[in-house]
Design a protein around this motif. Sequence first.
Motif, PDB file in Angstrom:
ATOM      1  N   MET A   1      -5.957   9.948  24.073  1.00 13.82           N
ATOM      2  CA  MET A   1      -5.001  10.913  24.367  1.00 13.82           C
ATOM      3  C   MET A   1      -5.522  12.164  23.783  1.00 13.82           C
ATOM      4  N   GLN A   2      -5.668  13.358  24.535  1.00 14.37           N
ATOM      5  CA  GLN A   2      -6.150  14.680  24.134  1.00 14.37           C
ATOM      6  C   GLN A   2      -4.986  15.402  23.245  1.00 14.37           C
ATOM      7  N   HIS A   3      -5.544  15.820  22.160  1.00 17.03           N
ATOM      8  CA  HIS A   3      -4.305  16.613  21.427  1.00 17.03           C
ATOM      9  C   HIS A   3      -4.644  17.839  21.555  1.00 17.03           C
ATOM     10  N   THR A   4      -3.594  18.943  21.230  1.00 20.74           N
ATOM     11  CA  THR A   4      -3.583  20.143  21.449  1.00 20.74           C
ATOM     12  C   THR A   4      -3.046  20.957  20.078  1.00 20.74           C
ATOM     13  N   VAL A   5      -3.665  22.020  19.452  1.00 19.62           N
ATOM     14  CA  VAL A   5      -3.235  22.671  18.700  1.00 19.62           C
ATOM     15  C   VAL A   5      -2.798  23.873  18.866  1.00 19.62           C
ATOM     16  N   VAL A   6      -1.638  24.510  18.224  1.00 17.43           N
ATOM     17  CA  VAL A   6      -1.230  25.780  18.577  1.00 17.43           C
ATOM     18  C   VAL A   6      -1.080  26.526  17.213  1.00 17.43           C
ATOM     19  N   GLU A   7      -1.778  27.681  17.121  1.00 21.38           N
ATOM     20  CA  GLU A   7      -1.966  28.239  15.778  1.00 21.38           C
ATOM     21  C   GLU A   7      -1.606  29.800  15.912  1.00 21.38           C
ATOM     22  N   ARG A   8      -1.125  30.244  15.170  1.00 18.45           N
ATOM     23  CA  ARG A   8      -0.803  31.728  14.683  1.00 18.45           C
ATOM     24  C   ARG A   8      -0.856  32.390  13.677  1.00 18.45           C
ATOM     25  N   GLU A   9      -1.610  33.478  13.455  1.00 15.78           N
ATOM     26  CA  GLU A   9      -1.724  34.017  12.154  1.00 15.78           C
ATOM     27  C   GLU A   9      -0.836  35.272  12.117  1.00 15.78           C
ATOM     28  N   LEU A  10       0.294  35.319  11.277  1.00 16.13           N
ATOM     29  CA  LEU A  10       0.887  36.461  11.005  1.00 16.13           C
ATOM     30  C   LEU A  10       1.218  36.808   9.506  1.00 16.13           C
ATOM     31  N   GLU A  11       1.902  38.269   9.510  1.00 14.47           N
ATOM     32  CA  GLU A  11       2.220  38.585   8.073  1.00 14.47           C
ATOM     33  C   GLU A  11       3.661  38.322   7.763  1.00 14.47           C
ATOM     34  N   LEU A  12       3.984  37.575   6.919  1.00 19.08           N
ATOM     35  CA  LEU A  12       5.483  37.273   6.517  1.00 19.08           C
ATOM     36  C   LEU A  12       5.632  38.222   5.190  1.00 19.08           C
ATOM     37  N   ARG A  13       6.861  38.307   4.929  1.00 19.37           N
ATOM     38  CA  ARG A  13       7.234  38.862   3.662  1.00 19.37           C
ATOM     39  C   ARG A  13       7.945  37.963   2.699  1.00 19.37           C
ATOM     40  N   LEU A  14       7.347  38.200   1.617  1.00 20.45           N
ATOM     41  CA  LEU A  14       8.048  37.375   0.531  1.00 20.45           C
ATOM     42  C   LEU A  14       9.188  38.242  -0.213  1.00 20.45           C
ATOM     43  N   VAL A  15      10.449  37.928   0.095  1.00 17.27           N
ATOM     44  CA  VAL A  15      11.380  38.648  -0.754  1.00 17.27           C
ATOM     45  C   VAL A  15      11.597  38.426  -2.036  1.00 17.27           C
ATOM     46  N   LEU A  16      11.312  39.352  -2.700  1.00 15.70           N
ATOM     47  CA  LEU A  16      11.499  39.567  -4.273  1.00 15.70           C
ATOM     48  C   LEU A  16      12.992  39.703  -4.776  1.00 15.70           C
ATOM     49  N   SER A  17      13.795  40.668  -3.878  1.00 16.07           N
ATOM     50  CA  SER A  17      15.015  41.366  -4.361  1.00 16.07           C
ATOM     51  C   SER A  17      15.209  41.949  -2.932  1.00 16.07           C
ATOM     52  N   PRO A  18      16.613  42.523  -2.895  1.00 19.65           N
ATOM     53  CA  PRO A  18      17.099  43.185  -1.691  1.00 19.65           C
ATOM     54  C   PRO A  18      16.289  44.341  -1.304  1.00 19.65           C
ATOM     55  N   GLU A  19      15.627  44.983  -2.447  1.00 23.93           N
ATOM     56  CA  GLU A  19      14.955  46.413  -2.171  1.00 23.93           C
ATOM     57  C   GLU A  19      13.505  45.988  -2.123  1.00 23.93           C
ATOM     58  N   ARG A  20      12.893  44.987  -2.124  1.00 24.09           N
ATOM     59  CA  ARG A  20      11.455  44.880  -2.593  1.00 24.09           C
ATOM     60  C   ARG A  20      10.946  43.445  -2.006  1.00 24.09           C
ATOM     61  N   SER A  21       9.931  43.490  -1.196  1.00 24.41           N
ATOM     62  CA  SER A  21       9.085  42.329  -0.648  1.00 24.41           C
ATOM     63  C   SER A  21       7.667  42.784  -0.711  1.00 24.41           C
ATOM     64  N   VAL A  22       6.930  41.639  -0.419  1.00 21.24           N
ATOM     65  CA  VAL A  22       5.407  41.929  -0.452  1.00 21.24           C
ATOM     66  C   VAL A  22       4.870  40.951   0.782  1.00 21.24           C
ATOM     67  N   PRO A  23       3.886  41.521   1.474  1.00 23.52           N
ATOM     68  CA  PRO A  23       3.238  40.756   2.581  1.00 23.52           C
ATOM     69  C   PRO A  23       2.695  39.594   2.005  1.00 23.52           C
ATOM     70  N   VAL A  24       2.635  38.498   3.041  1.00 21.77           N
ATOM     71  CA  VAL A  24       1.851  37.280   2.471  1.00 21.77           C
ATOM     72  C   VAL A  24       1.472  36.818   4.124  1.00 21.77           C
ATOM     73  N   PRO A  25       0.070  36.812   4.130  1.00 23.87           N
ATOM     74  CA  PRO A  25      -0.618  36.489   5.248  1.00 23.87           C
ATOM     75  C   PRO A  25      -0.187  34.907   5.272  1.00 23.87           C
ATOM     76  N   ALA A  26       0.044  34.566   6.728  1.00 26.01           N
ATOM     77  CA  ALA A  26       0.180  32.907   6.812  1.00 26.01           C
ATOM     78  C   ALA A  26      -0.106  32.527   8.173  1.00 26.01           C
ATOM     79  N   ARG A  27      -0.275  31.199   8.298  1.00 27.80           N
ATOM     80  CA  ARG A  27      -0.755  30.797   9.621  1.00 27.80           C
ATOM     81  C   ARG A  27       0.339  29.323   9.924  1.00 27.80           C
TER      82      ARG A  27
END
Length: 137
Positions: A1-27
């Motif tokens: 059976m053939q298998h399919t892979v669906v991927e997406r690169e995107l930038e998430l934000r790691l929330v450090l506090s209500p006022e501060r977050s940092v970018p986190v590249p993710a797949r």
Amino acid sequence: MQHTVVERELELRLVLSPERSVPVPARLGYRSDDPYAVHVAFHITSEHPVHWTFARDLLVEGVFRPCGQGDVRVWPAKVDGRSVVLMALSSPDGDALLEAPVPQVSAWLERTLRVVPPGTEGGRLGIDDALDHLLAR
């Protein structure tokens, strides 16, 4: 059976506090041979990405309403007028609150749902074929 892979690169934000977050590249990753799961690789400052795997249904539902318990909880929110999905992840190594943009996550989820529609996941596991092969011996 053939298998399919669906991927997406995107930038998430790691929330450090209500006022501060940092970018986190993710797949985001989905494989039709593992139809119930989504895989997320976070590319943080370490040499190797951090991997999390949890139910696709959890992420699908979490775009619309709070869900999950324990190690993975997901819920929709508005941040600075933007629609986001928040993911709270807990492990023995620590906790993280991540913010993902709903438009990109939803578009990726739609692609996974076209590859393996809800309710058809069990047929992708090959359990029936393996059982037939086993019983034929």
